[in-house]
Design a protein around this motif. Structure first.
Motif, PDB file in Angstrom:
ATOM      1  N   GLY A   1       1.598  15.914   9.824  1.00 19.87           N
ATOM      2  CA  GLY A   1       0.817  15.164  10.798  1.00 19.87           C
ATOM      3  C   GLY A   1       0.164  16.019  11.854  1.00 19.87           C
ATOM      4  N   ALA A   2       0.600  17.280  11.992  1.00 19.88           N
ATOM      5  CA  ALA A   2      -0.041  18.190  12.923  1.00 19.88           C
ATOM      6  C   ALA A   2      -1.323  18.788  12.360  1.00 19.88           C
ATOM      7  N   HIS A   3      -1.594  18.561  11.082  1.00 18.92           N
ATOM      8  CA  HIS A   3      -2.705  19.244  10.429  1.00 18.92           C
ATOM      9  C   HIS A   3      -3.692  18.309   9.740  1.00 18.92           C
ATOM     10  N   THR A   4      -3.491  17.035   9.864  1.00 22.08           N
ATOM     11  CA  THR A   4      -4.429  16.067   9.296  1.00 22.08           C
ATOM     12  C   THR A   4      -4.314  14.778  10.088  1.00 22.08           C
ATOM     13  N   PRO A   5      -5.397  14.046  10.251  1.00 18.64           N
ATOM     14  CA  PRO A   5      -5.302  12.794  11.009  1.00 18.64           C
ATOM     15  C   PRO A   5      -4.631  11.669  10.262  1.00 18.64           C
ATOM     16  N   HIS A   6      -4.438  11.795   8.951  1.00 20.02           N
ATOM     17  CA  HIS A   6      -3.862  10.700   8.169  1.00 20.02           C
ATOM     18  C   HIS A   6      -2.848  11.255   7.175  1.00 20.02           C
ATOM     19  N   VAL A   7      -1.613  10.760   7.262  1.00 16.72           N
ATOM     20  CA  VAL A   7      -0.555  11.118   6.319  1.00 16.72           C
ATOM     21  C   VAL A   7      -0.098   9.845   5.621  1.00 16.72           C
ATOM     22  N   LEU A   8      -0.128   9.849   4.302  1.00 17.23           N
ATOM     23  CA  LEU A   8       0.360   8.726   3.504  1.00 17.23           C
ATOM     24  C   LEU A   8       1.596   9.173   2.750  1.00 17.23           C
ATOM     25  N   LEU A   9       2.523   8.259   2.553  1.00 18.29           N
ATOM     26  CA  LEU A   9       3.741   8.551   1.815  1.00 18.29           C
ATOM     27  C   LEU A   9       3.862   7.593   0.642  1.00 18.29           C
ATOM     28  N   ALA A  10       3.987   8.143  -0.555  1.00 19.70           N
ATOM     29  CA  ALA A  10       4.234   7.356  -1.766  1.00 19.70           C
ATOM     30  C   ALA A  10       5.570   7.812  -2.353  1.00 19.70           C
ATOM     31  N   VAL A  11       6.436   6.854  -2.636  1.00 17.51           N
ATOM     32  CA  VAL A  11       7.777   7.163  -3.132  1.00 17.51           C
ATOM     33  C   VAL A  11       7.923   6.642  -4.553  1.00 17.51           C
ATOM     34  N   ILE A  12       8.304   7.534  -5.459  1.00 16.82           N
ATOM     35  CA  ILE A  12       8.539   7.174  -6.851  1.00 16.82           C
ATOM     36  C   ILE A  12      10.045   7.056  -7.067  1.00 16.82           C
ATOM     37  N   PRO A  13      10.514   5.978  -7.666  1.00 15.96           N
ATOM     38  CA  PRO A  13      11.966   5.838  -7.868  1.00 15.96           C
ATOM     39  C   PRO A  13      12.532   6.992  -8.693  1.00 15.96           C
ATOM     40  N   SER A  14      13.599   7.607  -8.192  1.00 20.43           N
ATOM     41  CA  SER A  14      14.262   8.679  -8.939  1.00 20.43           C
ATOM     42  C   SER A  14      14.942   8.072 -10.165  1.00 20.43           C
ATOM     43  N   TYR A  15      14.570   8.576 -11.314  1.00 21.55           N
ATOM     44  CA  TYR A  15      15.145   8.026 -12.547  1.00 21.55           C
ATOM     45  C   TYR A  15      16.535   8.592 -12.782  1.00 21.55           C
ATOM     46  N   VAL A  16      17.473   7.711 -13.056  1.00 21.72           N
ATOM     47  CA  VAL A  16      18.827   8.103 -13.430  1.00 21.72           C
ATOM     48  C   VAL A  16      19.150   7.420 -14.751  1.00 21.72           C
ATOM     49  N   PRO A  17      19.536   8.153 -15.778  1.00 26.35           N
ATOM     50  CA  PRO A  17      19.879   7.503 -17.048  1.00 26.35           C
ATOM     51  C   PRO A  17      20.885   6.387 -16.831  1.00 26.35           C
ATOM     52  N   PRO A  18      20.696   5.263 -17.503  1.00 23.66           N
ATOM     53  CA  PRO A  18      21.564   4.099 -17.255  1.00 23.66           C
ATOM     54  C   PRO A  18      23.050   4.411 -17.365  1.00 23.66           C
ATOM     55  N   GLU A  19      23.423   5.241 -18.326  1.00 16.60           N
ATOM     56  CA  GLU A  19      24.850   5.511 -18.490  1.00 16.60           C
ATOM     57  C   GLU A  19      25.389   6.385 -17.363  1.00 16.60           C
ATOM     58  N   ALA A  20      24.475   7.031 -16.603  1.00 14.70           N
ATOM     59  CA  ALA A  20      24.922   7.881 -15.507  1.00 14.70           C
ATOM     60  C   ALA A  20      24.898   7.161 -14.171  1.00 14.70           C
ATOM     61  N   ALA A  21      24.260   6.004 -14.137  1.00 18.21           N
ATOM     62  CA  ALA A  21      24.145   5.285 -12.876  1.00 18.21           C
ATOM     63  C   ALA A  21      25.523   4.873 -12.367  1.00 18.21           C
ATOM     64  N   SER A  22      25.676   4.893 -11.074  1.00 23.48           N
ATOM     65  CA  SER A  22      26.947   4.486 -10.484  1.00 23.48           C
ATOM     66  C   SER A  22      27.224   3.034 -10.813  1.00 23.48           C
ATOM     67  N   PRO A  23      28.509   2.680 -11.002  1.00 20.41           N
ATOM     68  CA  PRO A  23      28.826   1.282 -11.262  1.00 20.41           C
ATOM     69  C   PRO A  23      28.297   0.401 -10.141  1.00 20.41           C
ATOM     70  N   MET A  24      27.708  -0.712 -10.521  1.00 21.08           N
ATOM     71  CA  MET A  24      27.159  -1.597  -9.504  1.00 21.08           C
ATOM     72  C   MET A  24      28.274  -2.268  -8.713  1.00 21.08           C
ATOM     73  N   PRO A  25      28.064  -2.438  -7.418  1.00 23.16           N
ATOM     74  CA  PRO A  25      29.096  -3.101  -6.612  1.00 23.16           C
ATOM     75  C   PRO A  25      29.210  -4.575  -6.967  1.00 23.16           C
ATOM     76  N   GLU A  26      30.339  -5.148  -6.647  1.00 24.33           N
ATOM     77  CA  GLU A  26      30.538  -6.572  -6.859  1.00 24.33           C
ATOM     78  C   GLU A  26      29.843  -7.359  -5.752  1.00 24.33           C
ATOM     79  N   PRO A  27      29.529  -8.621  -6.017  1.00 24.11           N
ATOM     80  CA  PRO A  27      28.867  -9.430  -4.983  1.00 24.11           C
ATOM     81  C   PRO A  27      29.722  -9.529  -3.722  1.00 24.11           C
ATOM     82  N   LEU A  28      29.054  -9.605  -2.583  1.00 27.33           N
ATOM     83  CA  LEU A  28      29.741  -9.851  -1.321  1.00 27.33           C
ATOM     84  C   LEU A  28      30.020 -11.348  -1.194  1.00 27.33           C
ATOM     85  N   ARG A  29      31.132 -11.690  -0.575  1.00 30.60           N
ATOM     86  CA  ARG A  29      31.505 -13.099  -0.429  1.00 30.60           C
ATOM     87  C   ARG A  29      32.133 -13.330   0.939  1.00 30.60           C
ATOM     88  N   GLY A  30      32.112 -14.619   1.370  1.00 32.63           N
ATOM     89  CA  GLY A  30      32.777 -14.982   2.599  1.00 32.63           C
ATOM     90  C   GLY A  30      34.285 -14.916   2.418  1.00 32.63           C
TER      91      GLY A  30
END
Length: 837
Positions: free
Chosen positions: A436-465
């Protein structure tokens, strides 16, 4: 050395150290020279066509790699090329290797990585002997990717000694032997001894090893060059340390003792050229939503197949259009800046942008420390330095971007993966701040980091009252993460300004919870008493329709939070009328960003998607209905047809009523919805494997009416049963095809009031109430003669100083209008913020 009056970008080093390039005439076109602090090799060959250190036209960068791929295909022949696998080297050649794979044809691609990924076992690794960062990992999602017997094509930016490539081939050949290898590089700079080593190596291996390069030559290194290079780097780095934080003006011209050129923080904001504008402060990054295809890898870290390539090709035009729409209209010189190993995806986006802009350049950040010298005969004219922001395995450290400083570009589009979208990226002194010190306009685009399904962390259980929400545990499971400890609330006026200016998305913050007056609470209680039977009737009607037409044992999935009280009531009706104990979950959906994909994955893992019925409270113009249908297009098995209590917008075919009447749960916020906030989606809080977030307002327990609302409606179920039976019979015979009449009405209303954005028109009692509770309203349109259903709307409007206009022929009971181009600076005589145009 000059060509057409242009100084060669290696001349400065050649003059001082005697380093020279000998060989093909193209070498000085392809390469410049720079210096770096490295105990093994002081000089650096800087490619002009790689898109790493030197910003270059993306068509040139991509075309160079693709052309090398076509040369490999011609060398191998169509049959062998069809069985080839391409391996690129991190970090420098990840994009080049991917472009080579594209040019080769239907070749799968993998690149080495320095980022370990939990749950993915390496199938190999090697060391890069002359590099400042040596460890390479091979982490294919499919271990069989490297196990075929077709040719293996190894791609690096330069072939200097060949040791790294030979080490790689030897390690892989021991595990996955094959008959043929092809080494690809932009330039082949081996000396005679190293050329002989490759011939001997191939003979020992018993395999054929070919080499394809754009140009061939050698680097001449006079005696003592390493020591003299070290001295020169040390002297200039010391000078840079003294000058850091100064005016940042360019040093003397080539040949006259040019100065080091570095910006280490975001403090130097002077444009270099007199005809370019100067700005006073760092640009505020504007996030661009790319709508990256679900499940598409962000690059070749875990493998990239021809099918992946086809999906990316199809999505690129729309992604480029989103970036172009986010850029200032007058931006003509734009840099797309990739991030270390993330080169290919930003390159393809940049290339897709080229036809729409006068000038597009591409380069990436790097971990390679190179001395900057502001001289036209030196390849690295400027350097910006910032902390690593992707939690690297080797710990915190500095990262760099070269030749992007001092107003060269009207805008810089920074592309990172979600692993790198961390607080460090956004912090003072971080990459975005420094850019931002070197251009009047900064844009940010974020691409989802791909993780192989078998390596993905176990999904948490639903939250409940009662740990999360004031509902009973069996009433609903929240597929959300608890952000109760995070300060997310912002004043309504500030939120409105940020949302309308494009500086923030509405889901990135929360409005301050409205605390109703005693008068307002009395109106709520009166409305509930008057409408409880009507609500019970609508609940019974929509539930019976779902059971008859969708599934005998549906899985209710409410859209948090307006849909959640309705989902609980539908669950209660099924138990009351049929003894069914239906599962019920709440998920987040965000206009413009879609539904929580991790929540969908959790549902698909635990239930048959065909049984899932999405539930909401009401429809307005149908924006969320469309959002849901679009979001589910990438997931097989889910039915996009939503069930709602009330459908005044005529947007769905499964509903309890199409009347626009007061649903008391719309009158309040969290205190009628289990004390749960609106959902939050912000990249620094919600990671690629996380559910969207929300807060549990435990401190509001004294004002909570969530259970009493449910109990009041449930108590009327028996009374409503006869009408429900009649309604269900009538609906079964009716044409319930959505007409989207509400959307058409909103477009007419918007046009009549000079509003360009239909999202600023909120039709229906529920949506109008939300406008008054959460947004900065302009005015309220009320159906002339509307009675008690609008009493709370009139009170809220009175409290906020918002006019209510009586209108004939309004297709809703009321409509809330948010004024376009709202500014916080516009205030009324009483000091309260008002809308202005």
């Amino acid at each position: 050395m000059r060509s057409g009056g242009v100084v060669w970008s290696g001349q400065w080093v050649a003059d001082r150290l005697g380093v020279g390039l000998e060989g093909d005439a193209r070498l000085t076109e392809l390469l410049g020279l720079a210096l770096r602090r490295n105990p093994k090799r002081a000089h650096l060959l800087v490619s002009n066509v790689l898109g790493k250190h030197v910003p270059q036209r993306p068509s040139t960068v991509y075309g160079t790699g693709a052309d090398l791929g076509r040369r490999v295909r011609a060398l191998l022949g169509e049959g062998a090329a069809a069985r080839a696998v391409v391996l690129g080297y991190a970090e420098t050649a990840t994009g080049l290797g991917h472009a080579v794979a594209d040019g080769l044809g239907l070749a799968p691609y993998l690149h080495s990585t320095r980022r370990a990924v939990a749950g993915v076992a390496p199938v190999g690794g090697f060391e890069e002997e002359h590099s400042h960062a040596t460890s390479h990992l091979l982490l294919p999602e499919d271990p069989a990717l490297l196990a075929g017997d077709g040719p293996l094509v190894l791609v690096d930016d330069e072939f200097s000694t060949g040791r790294t490539v030979l080490n790689t081939i030897a390690a892989l050949h021991a595990r996955f032997p094959r008959e043929r290898y092809v080494v690809v590089a932009l330039v082949d700079m081996r000396g005679a001894r190293d050329r002989g080593r490759l011939t001997e190596f191939a003979a020992e291996l018993g395999a054929r090893v070919d080499l394809v390069a754009l140009a061939t030559g050698t680097v001449s290194l006079p005696e003592g060059v390493l020591e003299r290079g070290r001295e020169l780097v040390a002297r200039y780095e010391a000078e840079a340390g003294r000058r850091r934080g100064g005016d940042g003006l360019p040093g003397p011209a080539h040949g006259s003792g040019a100065q080091p050129r570095e910006t280490a923080t975001g403090t130097d904001r002077l444009g270099r050229d007199g005809d370019r504008p100067r700005w006073r402060g760092p640009a505020v990054p504007n996030r661009v939503e790319l709508d990256w295809p679900a499940g598409l890898p962000d690059g070749g870290r875990h493998g990239f197949t021809p099918a992946h390539r086809a999906r990316l090709d199809a999505a690129l035009p729309q992604m480029a259009a989103r970036v172009r729409a986010a850029l200032p209209q007058d931006a003509s010189r734009v840099l797309v800046l990739g991030n270390e190993e993330l080169m290919y995806a930003p390159l393809r986006i940049a290339r897709a942008l080229e036809p729409a802009l006068a000038e597009v350049r591409f380069s990436t950040t790097t971990r390679s420390p190179v001395l900057p010298v502001d001289d036209p005969g030196y390849a690295i004219r400027s350097r910006i330095t910032f902390p690593a922001h992707d939690a690297p395995a080797d710990g915190p450290g500095e990262r760099y971007a070269y030749n992007v400083a001092d107003g060269r570009f009207d805008a810089i589009v920074t592309v990172v993966d979600s692993t790198g979208d961390t607080p460090e990226l956004h912090a003072p002194g971080g990459l975005l701040d420094v850019l931002g010190a070197h251009t009047p306009h900064v844009l940010l685009a974020v691409i989802p980091s791909y993780v192989p399904p078998e390596a993905a962390s176990p999904m948490p259980e639903p939250l409940r009252g009662p740990a999360f929400s004031s509902y009973e545990p069996e009433d609903v499971g929240w597929l959300l993460q608890d952000l109760s400890a995070v300060e997310l609330e912002a004043p309504t006026e500030e939120r409105e300004e940020a949302i309308q200016s494009g500086g923030a998305h509405y889901a990135e913050s929360l409005p301050v919870e409205y605390q109703p007056s005693e008068r307002y609470q009395q109106l709520y209680r009166s409305a509930l008493d008057a409408s409880a039977t009507r609500i019970a009737r609508a609940v019974g009607t929509v539930t019976e329709t779902v059971l008859a037409e969708r599934s005998p044992r549906p899985v209710l999935v409410s859209l948090a939070r307006a849909g959640t009280p309705v989902g609980v009531l539908m669950r209660r009706w099924a138990r009351h009328a049929h003894g069914l104990d239906l599962p019920h979950y709440a998920v987040s959906i965000v206009r413009g960003r879609g539904i929580d994909r991790n929540a969908l994955r959790w549902l698909a893992a635990h239930h048959d998607p065909a049984d899932v019925v999405f539930v909401d409270g009401w429809t307005g113009k149908g924006a969320i209905t469309r959002e849901l249908a679009d979001a589910l297009a990438d997931f097989e098995g889910f039915d996009p047809r939503m069930a709602v209590l009330a459908d005044p917008g005529h947007c769905v075919e499964t509903y309890g009523t199409r009347d626009d009447f007061l649903i008391p749960s719309a009158c309040l916020n969290s205190t009628v919805s289990g004390l749960i906030s609106r959902t939050v989606l912000r990249d620094d809080l919600v990671g690629p494997q996380d559910f969207h977030g929300a807060k549990f307002y435990r401190e509001l327990a004294g004002a909570d009416v969530s259970r009493s609302f449910l109990d009041a409606v449930t108590a009327r179920f028996a009374e409503a049963e006869p009408d429900v039976a009649a309604d269900v019979k009538e609906l079964a015979a009716a044409d319930r095809t959505p007409t989207w009449a509400g959307w058409a009405a909103v477009e007419r209303i918007a046009a009549a009031h000079g509003i360009d954005d239909v999202n600023l028109v909120k039709p229906g009692v529920g949506e109008t109430t939300r406008v008054l509770l959460r947004r900065v309203p302009w005015k309220i349109l009320a159906q002339r003669g509307a009675g008690a259903d609008l009493a709370h709307v009139r009170l809220l409007a009175e409290q906020r100083g918002v006019p209510v206009e009586e209108v004939d022929g309004l297709p809703y009971s009321c409509v809330g209008l948010i004024h376009p181009r709202y500014t916080r600076a516009a205030t009324g005589a009483d000091g309260k913020a008002v809308a202005s145009r």
